[in-house]
Structures are given as structure tokens and as C-alpha cells.
Write a protein that holds these residues in place. Sequence first.
Motif, PDB file in Angstrom:
ATOM      1  N   PHE A 121       0.624  -1.249   0.027  1.00 56.26           N
ATOM      2  CA  PHE A 121       0.391  -0.294  -0.419  1.00 56.26           C
ATOM      3  C   PHE A 121       0.672   1.345   0.019  1.00 56.26           C
ATOM      4  O   PHE A 121       0.606   2.291  -1.182  1.00 56.26           O
ATOM      5  CB  PHE A 121      -0.895  -0.187   1.022  1.00 56.26           C
ATOM      6  CG  PHE A 121      -2.534  -1.169   0.825  1.00 56.26           C
ATOM      7  CD1 PHE A 121      -3.210  -0.230   0.036  1.00 56.26           C
ATOM      8  CD2 PHE A 121      -2.536  -2.097   2.244  1.00 56.26           C
ATOM      9  CE1 PHE A 121      -4.060  -1.603  -0.721  1.00 56.26           C
ATOM     10  CE2 PHE A 121      -2.979  -3.444   1.506  1.00 56.26           C
ATOM     11  CZ  PHE A 121      -4.155  -2.856   0.214  1.00 56.26           C
ATOM     12  N   PRO A 122       2.067   1.145   0.646  1.00 56.96           N
ATOM     13  CA  PRO A 122       2.603   2.415   0.730  1.00 56.96           C
ATOM     14  C   PRO A 122       3.590   2.696  -0.574  1.00 56.96           C
ATOM     15  O   PRO A 122       3.467   3.704  -0.450  1.00 56.96           O
ATOM     16  CB  PRO A 122       3.502   2.325   1.945  1.00 56.96           C
ATOM     17  CG  PRO A 122       3.111   1.542   2.886  1.00 56.96           C
ATOM     18  CD  PRO A 122       2.238   0.243   1.865  1.00 56.96           C
ATOM     19  N   GLN A 123       3.832   1.818  -1.517  1.00 61.59           N
ATOM     20  CA  GLN A 123       4.164   2.677  -2.480  1.00 61.59           C
ATOM     21  C   GLN A 123       3.143   2.640  -3.775  1.00 61.59           C
ATOM     22  O   GLN A 123       3.335   3.202  -4.554  1.00 61.59           O
ATOM     23  CB  GLN A 123       5.213   0.354  -3.268  1.00 61.59           C
ATOM     24  CG  GLN A 123       6.522   0.362  -2.230  1.00 61.59           C
ATOM     25  CD  GLN A 123       6.069  -0.726  -0.450  1.00 61.59           C
ATOM     26  OE1 GLN A 123       4.825  -0.644  -0.917  1.00 61.59           O
ATOM     27  NE2 GLN A 123       7.087  -1.059  -0.247  1.00 61.59           N
ATOM     28  N   ALA A 124       2.172   1.438  -4.079  1.00 62.35           N
ATOM     29  CA  ALA A 124       1.132   1.918  -4.438  1.00 62.35           C
ATOM     30  C   ALA A 124       0.138   3.486  -4.304  1.00 62.35           C
ATOM     31  O   ALA A 124       0.239   4.183  -5.270  1.00 62.35           O
ATOM     32  CB  ALA A 124      -0.268   1.279  -3.914  1.00 62.35           C
ATOM     33  N   ILE A 125       0.345   3.682  -2.469  1.00 61.82           N
ATOM     34  CA  ILE A 125      -0.230   5.231  -2.904  1.00 61.82           C
ATOM     35  C   ILE A 125       0.982   6.376  -3.422  1.00 61.82           C
ATOM     36  O   ILE A 125       0.728   7.287  -3.970  1.00 61.82           O
ATOM     37  CB  ILE A 125      -0.237   5.135  -1.153  1.00 61.82           C
ATOM     38  CG1 ILE A 125      -2.000   4.587  -0.898  1.00 61.82           C
ATOM     39  CG2 ILE A 125      -0.570   7.456  -0.551  1.00 61.82           C
ATOM     40  CD1 ILE A 125      -1.397   4.802   1.102  1.00 61.82           C
ATOM     41  N   ALA A 126       2.123   6.158  -3.023  1.00 62.42           N
ATOM     42  CA  ALA A 126       3.232   7.064  -3.172  1.00 62.42           C
ATOM     43  C   ALA A 126       2.899   6.602  -5.082  1.00 62.42           C
ATOM     44  O   ALA A 126       3.420   8.473  -6.077  1.00 62.42           O
ATOM     45  CB  ALA A 126       5.014   6.603  -3.954  1.00 62.42           C
ATOM     46  N   ALA A 127       3.295   5.924  -5.879  1.00 60.59           N
ATOM     47  CA  ALA A 127       2.672   5.581  -7.113  1.00 60.59           C
ATOM     48  C   ALA A 127       1.344   5.903  -7.953  1.00 60.59           C
ATOM     49  O   ALA A 127       1.837   6.987  -9.002  1.00 60.59           O
ATOM     50  CB  ALA A 127       2.748   4.382  -7.790  1.00 60.59           C
ATOM     51  N   LEU A 128       0.720   6.234  -7.049  1.00 60.97           N
ATOM     52  CA  LEU A 128      -0.853   6.610  -7.594  1.00 60.97           C
ATOM     53  C   LEU A 128      -1.380   8.164  -7.557  1.00 60.97           C
ATOM     54  O   LEU A 128      -1.333   8.679  -8.395  1.00 60.97           O
ATOM     55  CB  LEU A 128      -2.040   5.993  -6.607  1.00 60.97           C
ATOM     56  CG  LEU A 128      -2.348   4.922  -6.529  1.00 60.97           C
ATOM     57  CD1 LEU A 128      -2.875   4.128  -6.087  1.00 60.97           C
ATOM     58  CD2 LEU A 128      -3.145   4.708  -8.252  1.00 60.97           C
ATOM     59  N   ARG A 129      -0.302   8.885  -6.629  1.00 61.77           N
ATOM     60  CA  ARG A 129      -0.122  10.051  -6.004  1.00 61.77           C
ATOM     61  C   ARG A 129       0.623  10.869  -7.425  1.00 61.77           C
ATOM     62  O   ARG A 129       0.253  11.730  -8.286  1.00 61.77           O
ATOM     63  CB  ARG A 129       0.290  10.096  -5.315  1.00 61.77           C
ATOM     64  CG  ARG A 129      -0.509  10.030  -3.893  1.00 61.77           C
ATOM     65  CD  ARG A 129       0.608  10.424  -2.468  1.00 61.77           C
ATOM     66  NE  ARG A 129       1.003  12.154  -2.319  1.00 61.77           N
ATOM     67  CZ  ARG A 129       1.435  12.587  -1.220  1.00 61.77           C
ATOM     68  NH1 ARG A 129       1.439  11.963  -0.401  1.00 61.77           N
ATOM     69  NH2 ARG A 129       1.100  14.142  -1.249  1.00 61.77           N
ATOM     70  N   GLU A 130       1.535  10.323  -7.803  1.00 59.15           N
ATOM     71  CA  GLU A 130       2.175  10.652  -9.011  1.00 59.15           C
ATOM     72  C   GLU A 130       2.099  10.767 -10.556  1.00 59.15           C
ATOM     73  O   GLU A 130       1.843  11.313 -10.865  1.00 59.15           O
ATOM     74  CB  GLU A 130       3.696   9.833  -9.408  1.00 59.15           C
ATOM     75  CG  GLU A 130       4.636   9.775 -10.225  1.00 59.15           C
ATOM     76  CD  GLU A 130       6.277   9.360 -10.334  1.00 59.15           C
ATOM     77  OE1 GLU A 130       6.870   9.681 -11.297  1.00 59.15           O
ATOM     78  OE2 GLU A 130       6.341   8.386  -9.963  1.00 59.15           O
ATOM     79  N   LEU A 131       0.816   9.400 -10.678  1.00 56.36           N
ATOM     80  CA  LEU A 131       0.160   9.532 -11.667  1.00 56.36           C
ATOM     81  C   LEU A 131      -0.972   9.565 -12.032  1.00 56.36           C
ATOM     82  O   LEU A 131      -0.978  10.423 -12.526  1.00 56.36           O
ATOM     83  CB  LEU A 131      -0.363   7.525 -11.591  1.00 56.36           C
ATOM     84  CG  LEU A 131      -1.022   7.024 -13.066  1.00 56.36           C
ATOM     85  CD1 LEU A 131       0.110   7.215 -14.283  1.00 56.36           C
ATOM     86  CD2 LEU A 131      -1.959   6.296 -13.240  1.00 56.36           C
ATOM     87  N   ALA A 132      -1.751  10.215 -10.580  1.00 61.35           N
ATOM     88  CA  ALA A 132      -3.060  10.764 -10.452  1.00 61.35           C
ATOM     89  C   ALA A 132      -2.297  12.549 -11.242  1.00 61.35           C
ATOM     90  O   ALA A 132      -3.814  13.187 -11.310  1.00 61.35           O
ATOM     91  CB  ALA A 132      -3.584  10.715  -8.996  1.00 61.35           C
ATOM     92  N   THR A 133      -1.287  12.920 -11.044  1.00 64.02           N
ATOM     93  CA  THR A 133      -0.246  14.237 -11.060  1.00 64.02           C
ATOM     94  C   THR A 133       0.048  14.676 -12.635  1.00 64.02           C
ATOM     95  O   THR A 133      -0.295  15.455 -12.989  1.00 64.02           O
ATOM     96  CB  THR A 133       0.601  15.163 -10.770  1.00 64.02           C
ATOM     97  OG1 THR A 133      -0.121  14.714  -8.867  1.00 64.02           O
ATOM     98  CG2 THR A 133       0.686  16.694 -10.626  1.00 64.02           C
ATOM     99  N   GLU A 134       0.460  13.499 -12.921  1.00 63.68           N
ATOM    100  CA  GLU A 134       1.395  13.610 -14.366  1.00 63.68           C
ATOM    101  C   GLU A 134       0.476  12.680 -15.633  1.00 63.68           C
ATOM    102  O   GLU A 134       0.925  13.614 -16.367  1.00 63.68           O
ATOM    103  CB  GLU A 134       2.865  13.283 -13.964  1.00 63.68           C
ATOM    104  CG  GLU A 134       3.813  13.613 -12.804  1.00 63.68           C
ATOM    105  CD  GLU A 134       4.836  13.027 -13.217  1.00 63.68           C
ATOM    106  OE1 GLU A 134       4.846  11.827 -13.581  1.00 63.68           O
ATOM    107  OE2 GLU A 134       5.367  13.539 -11.645  1.00 63.68           O
ATOM    108  N   ALA A 135      -0.339  12.274 -15.217  1.00 62.67           N
ATOM    109  CA  ALA A 135      -1.265  11.403 -16.415  1.00 62.67           C
ATOM    110  C   ALA A 135      -1.518  12.520 -17.713  1.00 62.67           C
ATOM    111  O   ALA A 135      -2.654  13.409 -17.312  1.00 62.67           O
ATOM    112  CB  ALA A 135      -2.061  10.465 -16.279  1.00 62.67           C
ATOM    113  N   THR A 136      -1.694  12.464 -18.566  1.00 65.41           N
ATOM    114  CA  THR A 136      -2.402  13.022 -19.473  1.00 65.41           C
ATOM    115  C   THR A 136      -3.426  13.143 -20.235  1.00 65.41           C
ATOM    116  O   THR A 136      -4.023  13.728 -20.618  1.00 65.41           O
ATOM    117  CB  THR A 136      -1.064  12.878 -20.953  1.00 65.41           C
ATOM    118  OG1 THR A 136      -1.464  11.893 -21.636  1.00 65.41           O
ATOM    119  CG2 THR A 136       0.108  13.566 -20.274  1.00 65.41           C
TER     120      THR A 136
END
Length: 285
Positions: A121-136
Amino acid sequence: MRHRDLAGRLLLEPTRPPDEAAGPASTQVCLRWPVPPRGPLLTRLLALLLGLFIPAALSVAVVPDEFDALLRRADDVKSADPRAFRSMLERMEQLTSAASQVQLEQLRYLQIYRMSLDGQFPQAIAALRELATEATDVSTRFRATAFLANNYAGTRDFAAGLDALNQALAMLPAIEDTNIRHQGYLAAAILYNQAGQYDLALRYVDITLGEPASGRSRCIAGIMRLEALFALGRLPSDARGLDGSVEECERHGEQLLSEFVPASRHASCSTAAMRPLRRGCSRAA
């Protein structure tokens, strides 16, 4: 324009008159690809380039189609058949050189789902926050943000989960795909159930079930409804009203609901008995 040789035969390309030293015209090879009258070096180079680039262009046309099919299939079975899901992810990871930016973002979402499936979960949360911000792609941003709310629910960080949920719901007007929109509703139901806000969870369940929904969405919504009704003491005493949800899950290959229902019919059920169900649903949405 049609071209004929000196003997009157129809040719597939313009040819020069046969050289007298080359023998009679009948010895010419006429069935050749039309090549402009250029020097032999340039002609060979063009032929080489055609041999290199035409197959490459064809492969690029095929791989994205396969990539799209794998994305759709992996997304559809990610909770029902984790083994097949992982296998398809591995296949897509071999095809990334031919994938578009949007396809790579969708693949990244599924890779993060795999992290959550593994309990990271901690790794998924960090990756999801990045994707939610940077996805086109807005749909990928929406899905990442909604799934972020689910992962926060899995770690019992309800304040952060509610913040992520509000961000996801604010994007709903831009989401045209009904199934993707339902992911936001189901993320809300999962978060509110785990936070003990069962009436709010039922509200989003009812929105999902009130619209044409996929079998998977109806299955998860049915699970959320059972959990909320159980917590509110309003679970039916018999199987009537539950059978439809059970069949929906079984048709889609989801076993969570069908395994839960027999236990839910007994008064001895406790909140602790719901915990495996909650963990499963937080990963299924």
C-alpha cells in the motif's frame, strides 16, 4: 500509360529499347516492380529501405492493437483471475516500445494495481499520487485518484482518502465512460463503508446500480450493499434480494460475494468477519 516492347508485348513498367548486344527482345524480364530510371546504387538503397521499413511499419500497426486488447482484458480480470492478470502485464511490459503515451499510462495504472494486490500500500499510494498528477489522459488521472482513495482506506487514513475521493468526484463531469465513472462511485462506497459511514456508502451504491453497469461493477456494488446493510442491522433474513448479486459475481468470476453470503445469513456474524471482504473490495475496485 501502357508500354509495349518492340515485339508488341504489354509491359508492367517502362523499359528502354533492348540493346542489340543483349539479344532478342524476348529475353527481357518484364514482370518487375516499377522502378524510376535512377542509378544502380540509389535503386539498391531504395530497395533496402523498403525491405527494412515496410515490415517495421506493419509491426507498429499490429502491436498497438494487441496492446489495447491486453489492456482491456487485464483490466477486466484483475481481481477475478490474478494469475492471468499478471501474465498479461508481463506481456505488455515486453511491448512498451510500440505503445502510445496514453497506453503507457494505463499500463502504469495496472502495474500499481499489482502493487496493491500484493499488499504494498505505501508504494502504491506514492505511485498513484504521481500518476494522478502527471497522467495526460483524464480517465487515467480519475482512475488513479479514485484508486488512491481505496488505498488510503486500506491503510485507515480516512482523511487522506476523503481528500482523494473529493478530487476524483470533481473530475466526474469530464468522464464519459460509464464504467470508469462507476469506479469513482464504488471508491466512495468502499471508503465510506470502511469509515463507518454506511448510509453514505449506500447512496453511491444506489447510484451505480441505478445506471446500466457492467457485471463487475454490479458485483462490487452488491458486496458494498451487503456490508452496509449488515452494519446497519438491515440485512435480509433470507436469501431473497441477495441471489441476484451472488449470480452477478459468479458470472464474472468474482468469488468474494458468493463466499460472504452464507456467513452473512447467520446472526453470529461480527464486524471482524467483514474484514477480509473489505480488503478484497478495496483491491477489486
